[in-house]
Design a protein around this motif. Structure first.
Motif, mmCIF file in Angstrom:
data_model
loop_
_atom_site.group_PDB
_atom_site.id
_atom_site.type_symbol
_atom_site.label_atom_id
_atom_site.label_comp_id
_atom_site.label_asym_id
_atom_site.label_seq_id
_atom_site.Cartn_x
_atom_site.Cartn_y
_atom_site.Cartn_z
ATOM 1 N N LEU A 4 0.833 -1.194 0.000
ATOM 2 C CA LEU A 4 0.000 0.000 0.000
ATOM 3 C C LEU A 4 0.874 1.253 0.000
ATOM 4 N N SER A 5 0.276 2.393 -0.235
ATOM 5 C CA SER A 5 1.015 3.646 -0.237
ATOM 6 C C SER A 5 1.628 3.901 1.134
ATOM 7 N N THR A 6 2.898 4.266 1.141
ATOM 8 C CA THR A 6 3.589 4.534 2.407
ATOM 9 C C THR A 6 3.421 5.981 2.866
ATOM 10 N N ARG A 7 2.907 6.869 1.996
ATOM 11 C CA ARG A 7 2.777 8.269 2.416
ATOM 12 C C ARG A 7 1.780 8.412 3.561
ATOM 13 N N LEU A 8 0.846 7.463 3.670
ATOM 14 C CA LEU A 8 -0.131 7.537 4.755
ATOM 15 C C LEU A 8 0.469 7.161 6.099
ATOM 16 N N GLY A 111 8.230 17.122 -3.229
ATOM 17 C CA GLY A 111 9.579 17.341 -2.725
ATOM 18 C C GLY A 111 9.843 18.755 -2.247
ATOM 19 N N GLU A 112 8.944 19.696 -2.564
ATOM 20 C CA GLU A 112 9.110 21.056 -2.064
ATOM 21 C C GLU A 112 8.674 21.133 -0.599
ATOM 22 N N LYS A 113 9.013 22.233 0.056
ATOM 23 C CA LYS A 113 8.792 22.351 1.494
ATOM 24 C C LYS A 113 7.713 23.389 1.811
ATOM 25 N N VAL A 114 6.984 23.104 2.897
ATOM 26 C CA VAL A 114 5.914 23.987 3.350
ATOM 27 C C VAL A 114 6.096 24.254 4.834
ATOM 28 N N TYR A 124 -3.304 20.199 8.139
ATOM 29 C CA TYR A 124 -2.252 20.870 7.384
ATOM 30 C C TYR A 124 -1.081 19.934 7.080
ATOM 31 N N ALA A 125 -0.661 19.186 8.063
ATOM 32 C CA ALA A 125 0.443 18.248 7.830
ATOM 33 C C ALA A 125 0.023 17.170 6.845
ATOM 34 N N ALA A 126 -1.210 16.678 6.998
ATOM 35 C CA ALA A 126 -1.696 15.655 6.083
ATOM 36 C C ALA A 126 -1.783 16.191 4.657
ATOM 37 N N ASP A 127 -2.281 17.400 4.495
ATOM 38 C CA ASP A 127 -2.361 18.003 3.161
ATOM 39 C C ASP A 127 -0.979 18.101 2.525
ATOM 40 N N THR A 128 -0.006 18.531 3.327
ATOM 41 C CA THR A 128 1.355 18.681 2.823
ATOM 42 C C THR A 128 1.897 17.356 2.305
ATOM 43 N N VAL A 129 1.737 16.312 3.106
ATOM 44 C CA VAL A 129 2.249 15.001 2.733
ATOM 45 C C VAL A 129 1.494 14.437 1.527
ATOM 46 N N LEU A 130 0.186 14.615 1.511
ATOM 47 C CA LEU A 130 -0.621 14.066 0.416
ATOM 48 C C LEU A 130 -0.278 14.697 -0.931
ATOM 49 N N CYS A 131 0.193 15.944 -0.922
ATOM 50 C CA CYS A 131 0.580 16.534 -2.200
ATOM 51 C C CYS A 131 2.070 16.346 -2.483
ATOM 52 N N ILE A 134 7.044 18.497 1.819
ATOM 53 C CA ILE A 134 7.696 18.166 3.094
ATOM 54 C C ILE A 134 7.400 19.293 4.098
ATOM 55 N N PRO A 135 6.819 18.968 5.248
ATOM 56 C CA PRO A 135 6.518 20.025 6.223
ATOM 57 C C PRO A 135 7.747 20.464 7.016
ATOM 58 N N ILE A 136 7.825 21.773 7.279
ATOM 59 C CA ILE A 136 8.803 22.346 8.202
ATOM 60 C C ILE A 136 7.997 23.031 9.302
ATOM 61 N N TYR A 137 8.218 22.659 10.548
ATOM 62 C CA TYR A 137 7.398 23.174 11.634
ATOM 63 C C TYR A 137 8.093 24.341 12.337
ATOM 64 N N VAL A 138 7.349 25.398 12.540
ATOM 65 C CA VAL A 138 7.846 26.592 13.236
ATOM 66 C C VAL A 138 7.038 26.747 14.523
#
Length: 385
Positions: A4-8, A111-114, A124-131, A134-138
């Motif tokens: 199965l997809s590993t992004r989940l 591969g771009e960062k958000v 928000y994190a899920a949306d980032t990964v699904l597209c 890569i999330p960067i947390y501040v």
């Protein structure tokens, strides 16, 4: 069998929606998932009845009926102080949830960062990964939950193409100041980036705080993808009507994503919702007054119980500090709270990138009697912990 997809693997099911199921299981008062237990304005109910008889009942134009987009443009021009073309600057979506996903997929490559402020609404994190990004947390740092300017700029130095800005914020109820927003605008200009806003609580802001639309700042319309919905403003979370506002080149992309993602939002609901979009300023003043009263009632109740919390400046959530109870995890605390006390909350850890276990989130978008009953039950909290 194929894998199965590993992004989940990056995220679990929604903790917020899970807590609603737990609330139902234990017949607890649901102060977890943020929806009202009171009716929307009568004008909307009557409009929906009429639409049920008259239609439409088939597909509308994919990116929203012309009348609905025109009404959104007229209403948002009034509050954002920005001239909007309903054909070029607006896409109607199935709630702000889809609006955020369409915005993300429209501007971010794999591969771009958000950049995402933490704590954050779990989608928000899920949306980032699904597209594929890569999330960067501040971090937003307590007790005031402000950001460190250097930490935010470092996210852009690391290559963040976009920043997600929830204002007023979920879960904190933080309303970003003009100085904070201007600093963000300087960074996105300097590093050639976008800001994707979630502004669903735009009309639920408490004095003396003021909501400022990021897109309204000098030079920011072309860099801002504004996402919102009718859900919170008109107490119609189940209607799932949202929208994206942005410059034409971004909206052209959003139209493509939306077309293949959901085809279109419900046609009869778009027509019925016109009644709400036509409300005058009095409605929004009364909405603010309504939620100000609910906030005061709930916070006074928490004070009487002796619970510590972060006072919200907007939205209808409050983060309560549960450190005193010494429970190993906030997930365990939330489950026991629903089972033994009869009130459901969201474990705060679902909103933080780091391992933070000392908060739960309540919401107060409920009838006065519901809130009073919940507070009465919470008076007994120390008997069970």
């Amino acid at each position: 069998m194929p894998k199965l997809s590993t992004r989940l693997d990056w995220f679990s099911e929604s903790i917020i929606r899970k807590m609603t199921r737990i609330a139902n299981q234990y017949d607890a008062i649901n102060l977890s998932q943020g929806f009202p237990d009171f009716d929307p304005p009568q004008e909307l109910i009557e409009a929906l009845k009429k639409t049920a008889d008259e239609g439409p009942h088939q597909y509308e134009i994919t990116w929203g009926s012309p009348l609905f987009r025109e009404a959104v443009a007229k209403k948002q021009e009034r509050f954002m102080n920005i001239k909007l073309n309903p054909d070029e600057n607006i896409v109607v979506t199935c709630g702000s949830t889809e609006a955020m996903m369409a915005a993300m997929m429209s501007v971010c490559e794999a591969g771009e960062k958000v950049a995402i402020f933490s704590p954050f609404y779990e989608n928000y994190a899920a949306d980032t990964v699904l597209c594929g990004a890569i999330p960067i947390y501040v971090p937003l740092n307590p007790p005031e939950f402000t950001f460190n300017k250097d930490e935010l700029e470092n996210a852009f130095k690391e290559g963040a193409k976009a920043l997600i800005l929830c204002n007023p914020s979920n879960p904190l109820g933080k309303v970003f100041t003009r100085d904070e927003l201007m600093f963000i605008s300087e960074l996105v200009t300097k590093y050639d980036a976008f800001v994707i806003t979630d502004e669903v609580y735009e009309h639920i802001v408490y004095e003396p705080s003021k909501h400022i639309y990021f897109a309204s700042l000098p030079g920011m319309f072309e860099r801002t993808i504004s996402c919102s919905s009718l859900s919170k403003t008109y107490s119609i979370t189940g209607w799932r009507l949202g929208y994206v506002i942005g410059p034409k080149n971004v909206i052209d992309n959003c139209k493509k994503v939306h077309d293949f993602l959901t085809v279109g939002a419900a046609a009869p609901l778009q027509k019925a919702a016109l009644a709400g979009l036509a409300f005058g300023d009095d409605y929004y003043r009364e909405l603010t007054s309504l939620y100000t009263e609910k906030r005061e009632l709930f916070l006074k109740g928490l004070d009487s119980i002796g619970l510590k919390y972060h006072k919200p400046e907007g939205a209808y959530y409050v983060m309560v500090d549960i450190s005193e109870f010494g429970i190993k995890t906030d997930v365990e605390f939330a489950k026991r709270l629903a089972e033994n006390v009869g009130v459901a909350a969201v474990p705060g850890s679902s909103f933080f990138k780091d391992d933070v276990n000392n908060y739960v989130r309540f919401h107060f978008a409920k009838k006065k009697e519901t809130l009073e009953k919940a507070l009465e039950r919470l008076q007994n909290i120390r008997k069970f912990f």
